[in-house]
Scaffold this active site. Structure first.
Site, PDB file in Angstrom:
ATOM      1  N   ARG A   1       0.854  -1.194   0.000  1.00  0.00           N
ATOM      2  CA  ARG A   1       0.000   0.000   0.000  1.00  0.00           C
ATOM      3  C   ARG A   1       0.887   1.240   0.000  1.00  0.00           C
ATOM      4  O   ARG A   1       1.183   1.812   1.048  1.00  0.00           O
ATOM      5  CB  ARG A   1      -0.938  -0.011   1.213  1.00  0.00           C
ATOM      6  CG  ARG A   1      -1.936   1.137   1.226  1.00  0.00           C
ATOM      7  CD  ARG A   1      -2.879   1.039   2.423  1.00  0.00           C
ATOM      8  NE  ARG A   1      -3.843   2.108   2.425  1.00  0.00           N
ATOM      9  CZ  ARG A   1      -3.609   3.337   2.921  1.00  0.00           C
ATOM     10  NH1 ARG A   1      -2.438   3.614   3.467  1.00  0.00           N
ATOM     11  NH2 ARG A   1      -4.535   4.269   2.873  1.00  0.00           N
TER      12      ARG A   1
ATOM     13  N   SER B   1     -12.970  -3.246   1.598  1.00  0.00           N
ATOM     14  CA  SER B   1     -13.195  -2.679   2.928  1.00  0.00           C
ATOM     15  C   SER B   1     -14.667  -2.322   3.089  1.00  0.00           C
ATOM     16  O   SER B   1     -15.264  -1.684   2.210  1.00  0.00           O
ATOM     17  CB  SER B   1     -12.343  -1.417   3.124  1.00  0.00           C
ATOM     18  OG  SER B   1     -10.979  -1.738   3.146  1.00  0.00           O
TER      19      SER B   1
ATOM     20  N   LYS C   1      -3.722   5.806   8.974  1.00  0.00           N
ATOM     21  CA  LYS C   1      -4.489   6.221   7.805  1.00  0.00           C
ATOM     22  C   LYS C   1      -5.235   7.508   8.152  1.00  0.00           C
ATOM     23  O   LYS C   1      -6.186   7.495   8.951  1.00  0.00           O
ATOM     24  CB  LYS C   1      -5.472   5.111   7.424  1.00  0.00           C
ATOM     25  CG  LYS C   1      -6.111   5.317   6.067  1.00  0.00           C
ATOM     26  CD  LYS C   1      -6.998   4.126   5.713  1.00  0.00           C
ATOM     27  CE  LYS C   1      -7.653   4.350   4.344  1.00  0.00           C
ATOM     28  NZ  LYS C   1      -8.589   3.279   4.014  1.00  0.00           N
TER      29      LYS C   1
END
Length: 207
Positions: free
Chosen positions: A42, A113, A142
Site C-alpha cells: 500500500r 473494505s 491512515k
C-alpha cells in the site's frame, strides 16, 4: 489461487515505504521469516513513492512474498497489480467498483473494505474473496480513516456471513489483536504493529 484464504488472512501485513523508518525491503523480509501470512503493498499517502521508484520497490517486495510463498496483494491499483503479477487487489468503497475488478481479474483475490451497514448493503459481497472490516479501533496510520466501528462490527458480519473470510482492519495492535479474533474475524491486518516494532519477530508472534 493456491493459498487458502481464511488462513492467509490470519496475520495480514500492510505496508508502503511511507510507513517505514528503515528499509521496507528489510522489514518485509523479517516479517515473512517471522510468520506473516499475507502482505499488501500500500504505497499511498504523504511521502509515498511514485513512478519507477514505486515500481522498483513493488518488484522487490513481490519477490520476497514469492520466495516466502505468501499472497502478495496490491492496494487499489489495477496496472500495478498486473505488472507485479499480484495474487490479489484490495479496494475501498470509493475505488474501482468490484464488478469491474472481477471482470479484469477473474482469478485474483479481491478484498473490499466495509465499514458500516449501508456500505454492506451496497456491496456485491458475492463477488469478493474477503472483507476488510473496520476501522475497528482508532488509527493514526491512515489519515482519512472512517469512524471506528468496534468489535461489534466483526460480530455482526460474522453472524450474517458465517463462511465469509473476514479480516479486521484499523488500529489493531499486539494488545488488542486477540479480541478481534475472538469477535469472529479470521485474522488481523496491521501496519505499525510491525513497522514500528522494536522486535518484529516477537510482535508477529503476539498478533
Amino acid at each position: 489461487m493456491p493459498f487458502p484464504i481464511k488462513q492467509s488472512l490470519r496475520k495480514y501485513f500492510i505496508m508502503g515505504s511511507q510507513n517505514c523508518k528503515r528499509n521496507p525491503v528489510e522489514i518485509l523480509a523479517e516479517a515473512t521469516e517471522a510468520g506473516i501470512t499475507a502482505f499488501q503493498f500500500r504505497e499511498k499517502g504523504d511521502g509515498c513513492l511514485a513512478g519507477e521508484a514505486r515500481l522498483e520497490l513493488g518488484k522487490q517486495l513481490r519477490a520476497i512474498c514469492k520466495r516466502s510463498d505468501i499472497p502478495f496483494i496490491v492496494n487499489d491499483d489495477v496496472e500495478l497489480a498486473n505488472i507485479l503479477d499480484a495474487d490479489g487487489i484490495h479496494v475501498g468503497q470509493d475505488d474501482l467498483p468490484v464488478e469491474t475488478l472481477r471482470k479484469i481479474f477473474p482469478d485474483k483475490w479481491i478484498g473490499l473494505s466495509v465499514s458500516n451497514a449501508c456500505e454492506l448493503a451496497n456491496s456485491p459481497i458475492d463477488l469478493v474473496d474477503y472483507i476488510g472490516a473496520g476501522p475497528i479501533f482508532n488509527t493514526t496510520t491512515k489519515l482519512d480513516a472512517k469512524t471506528t466501528v468496534g468489535l461489534e462490527w466483526i460480530t455482526t458480519l460474522r453472524k450474517q456471513f458465517p463462511e465469509l473470510p473476514i479480516v479486521g482492519i484499523g488500529g489493531i495492535s499486539i494488545e488488542n489483536a486477540t479480541s478481534v479474533i475472538k469477535a469472529g474475524a479470521d485474522g488481523v491486518s496491521v501496519i505499525s504493529a510491525i513497522t514500528a516494532a522494536s522486535d518484529i519477530k516477537e510482535a508477529i508472534k503476539l498478533l
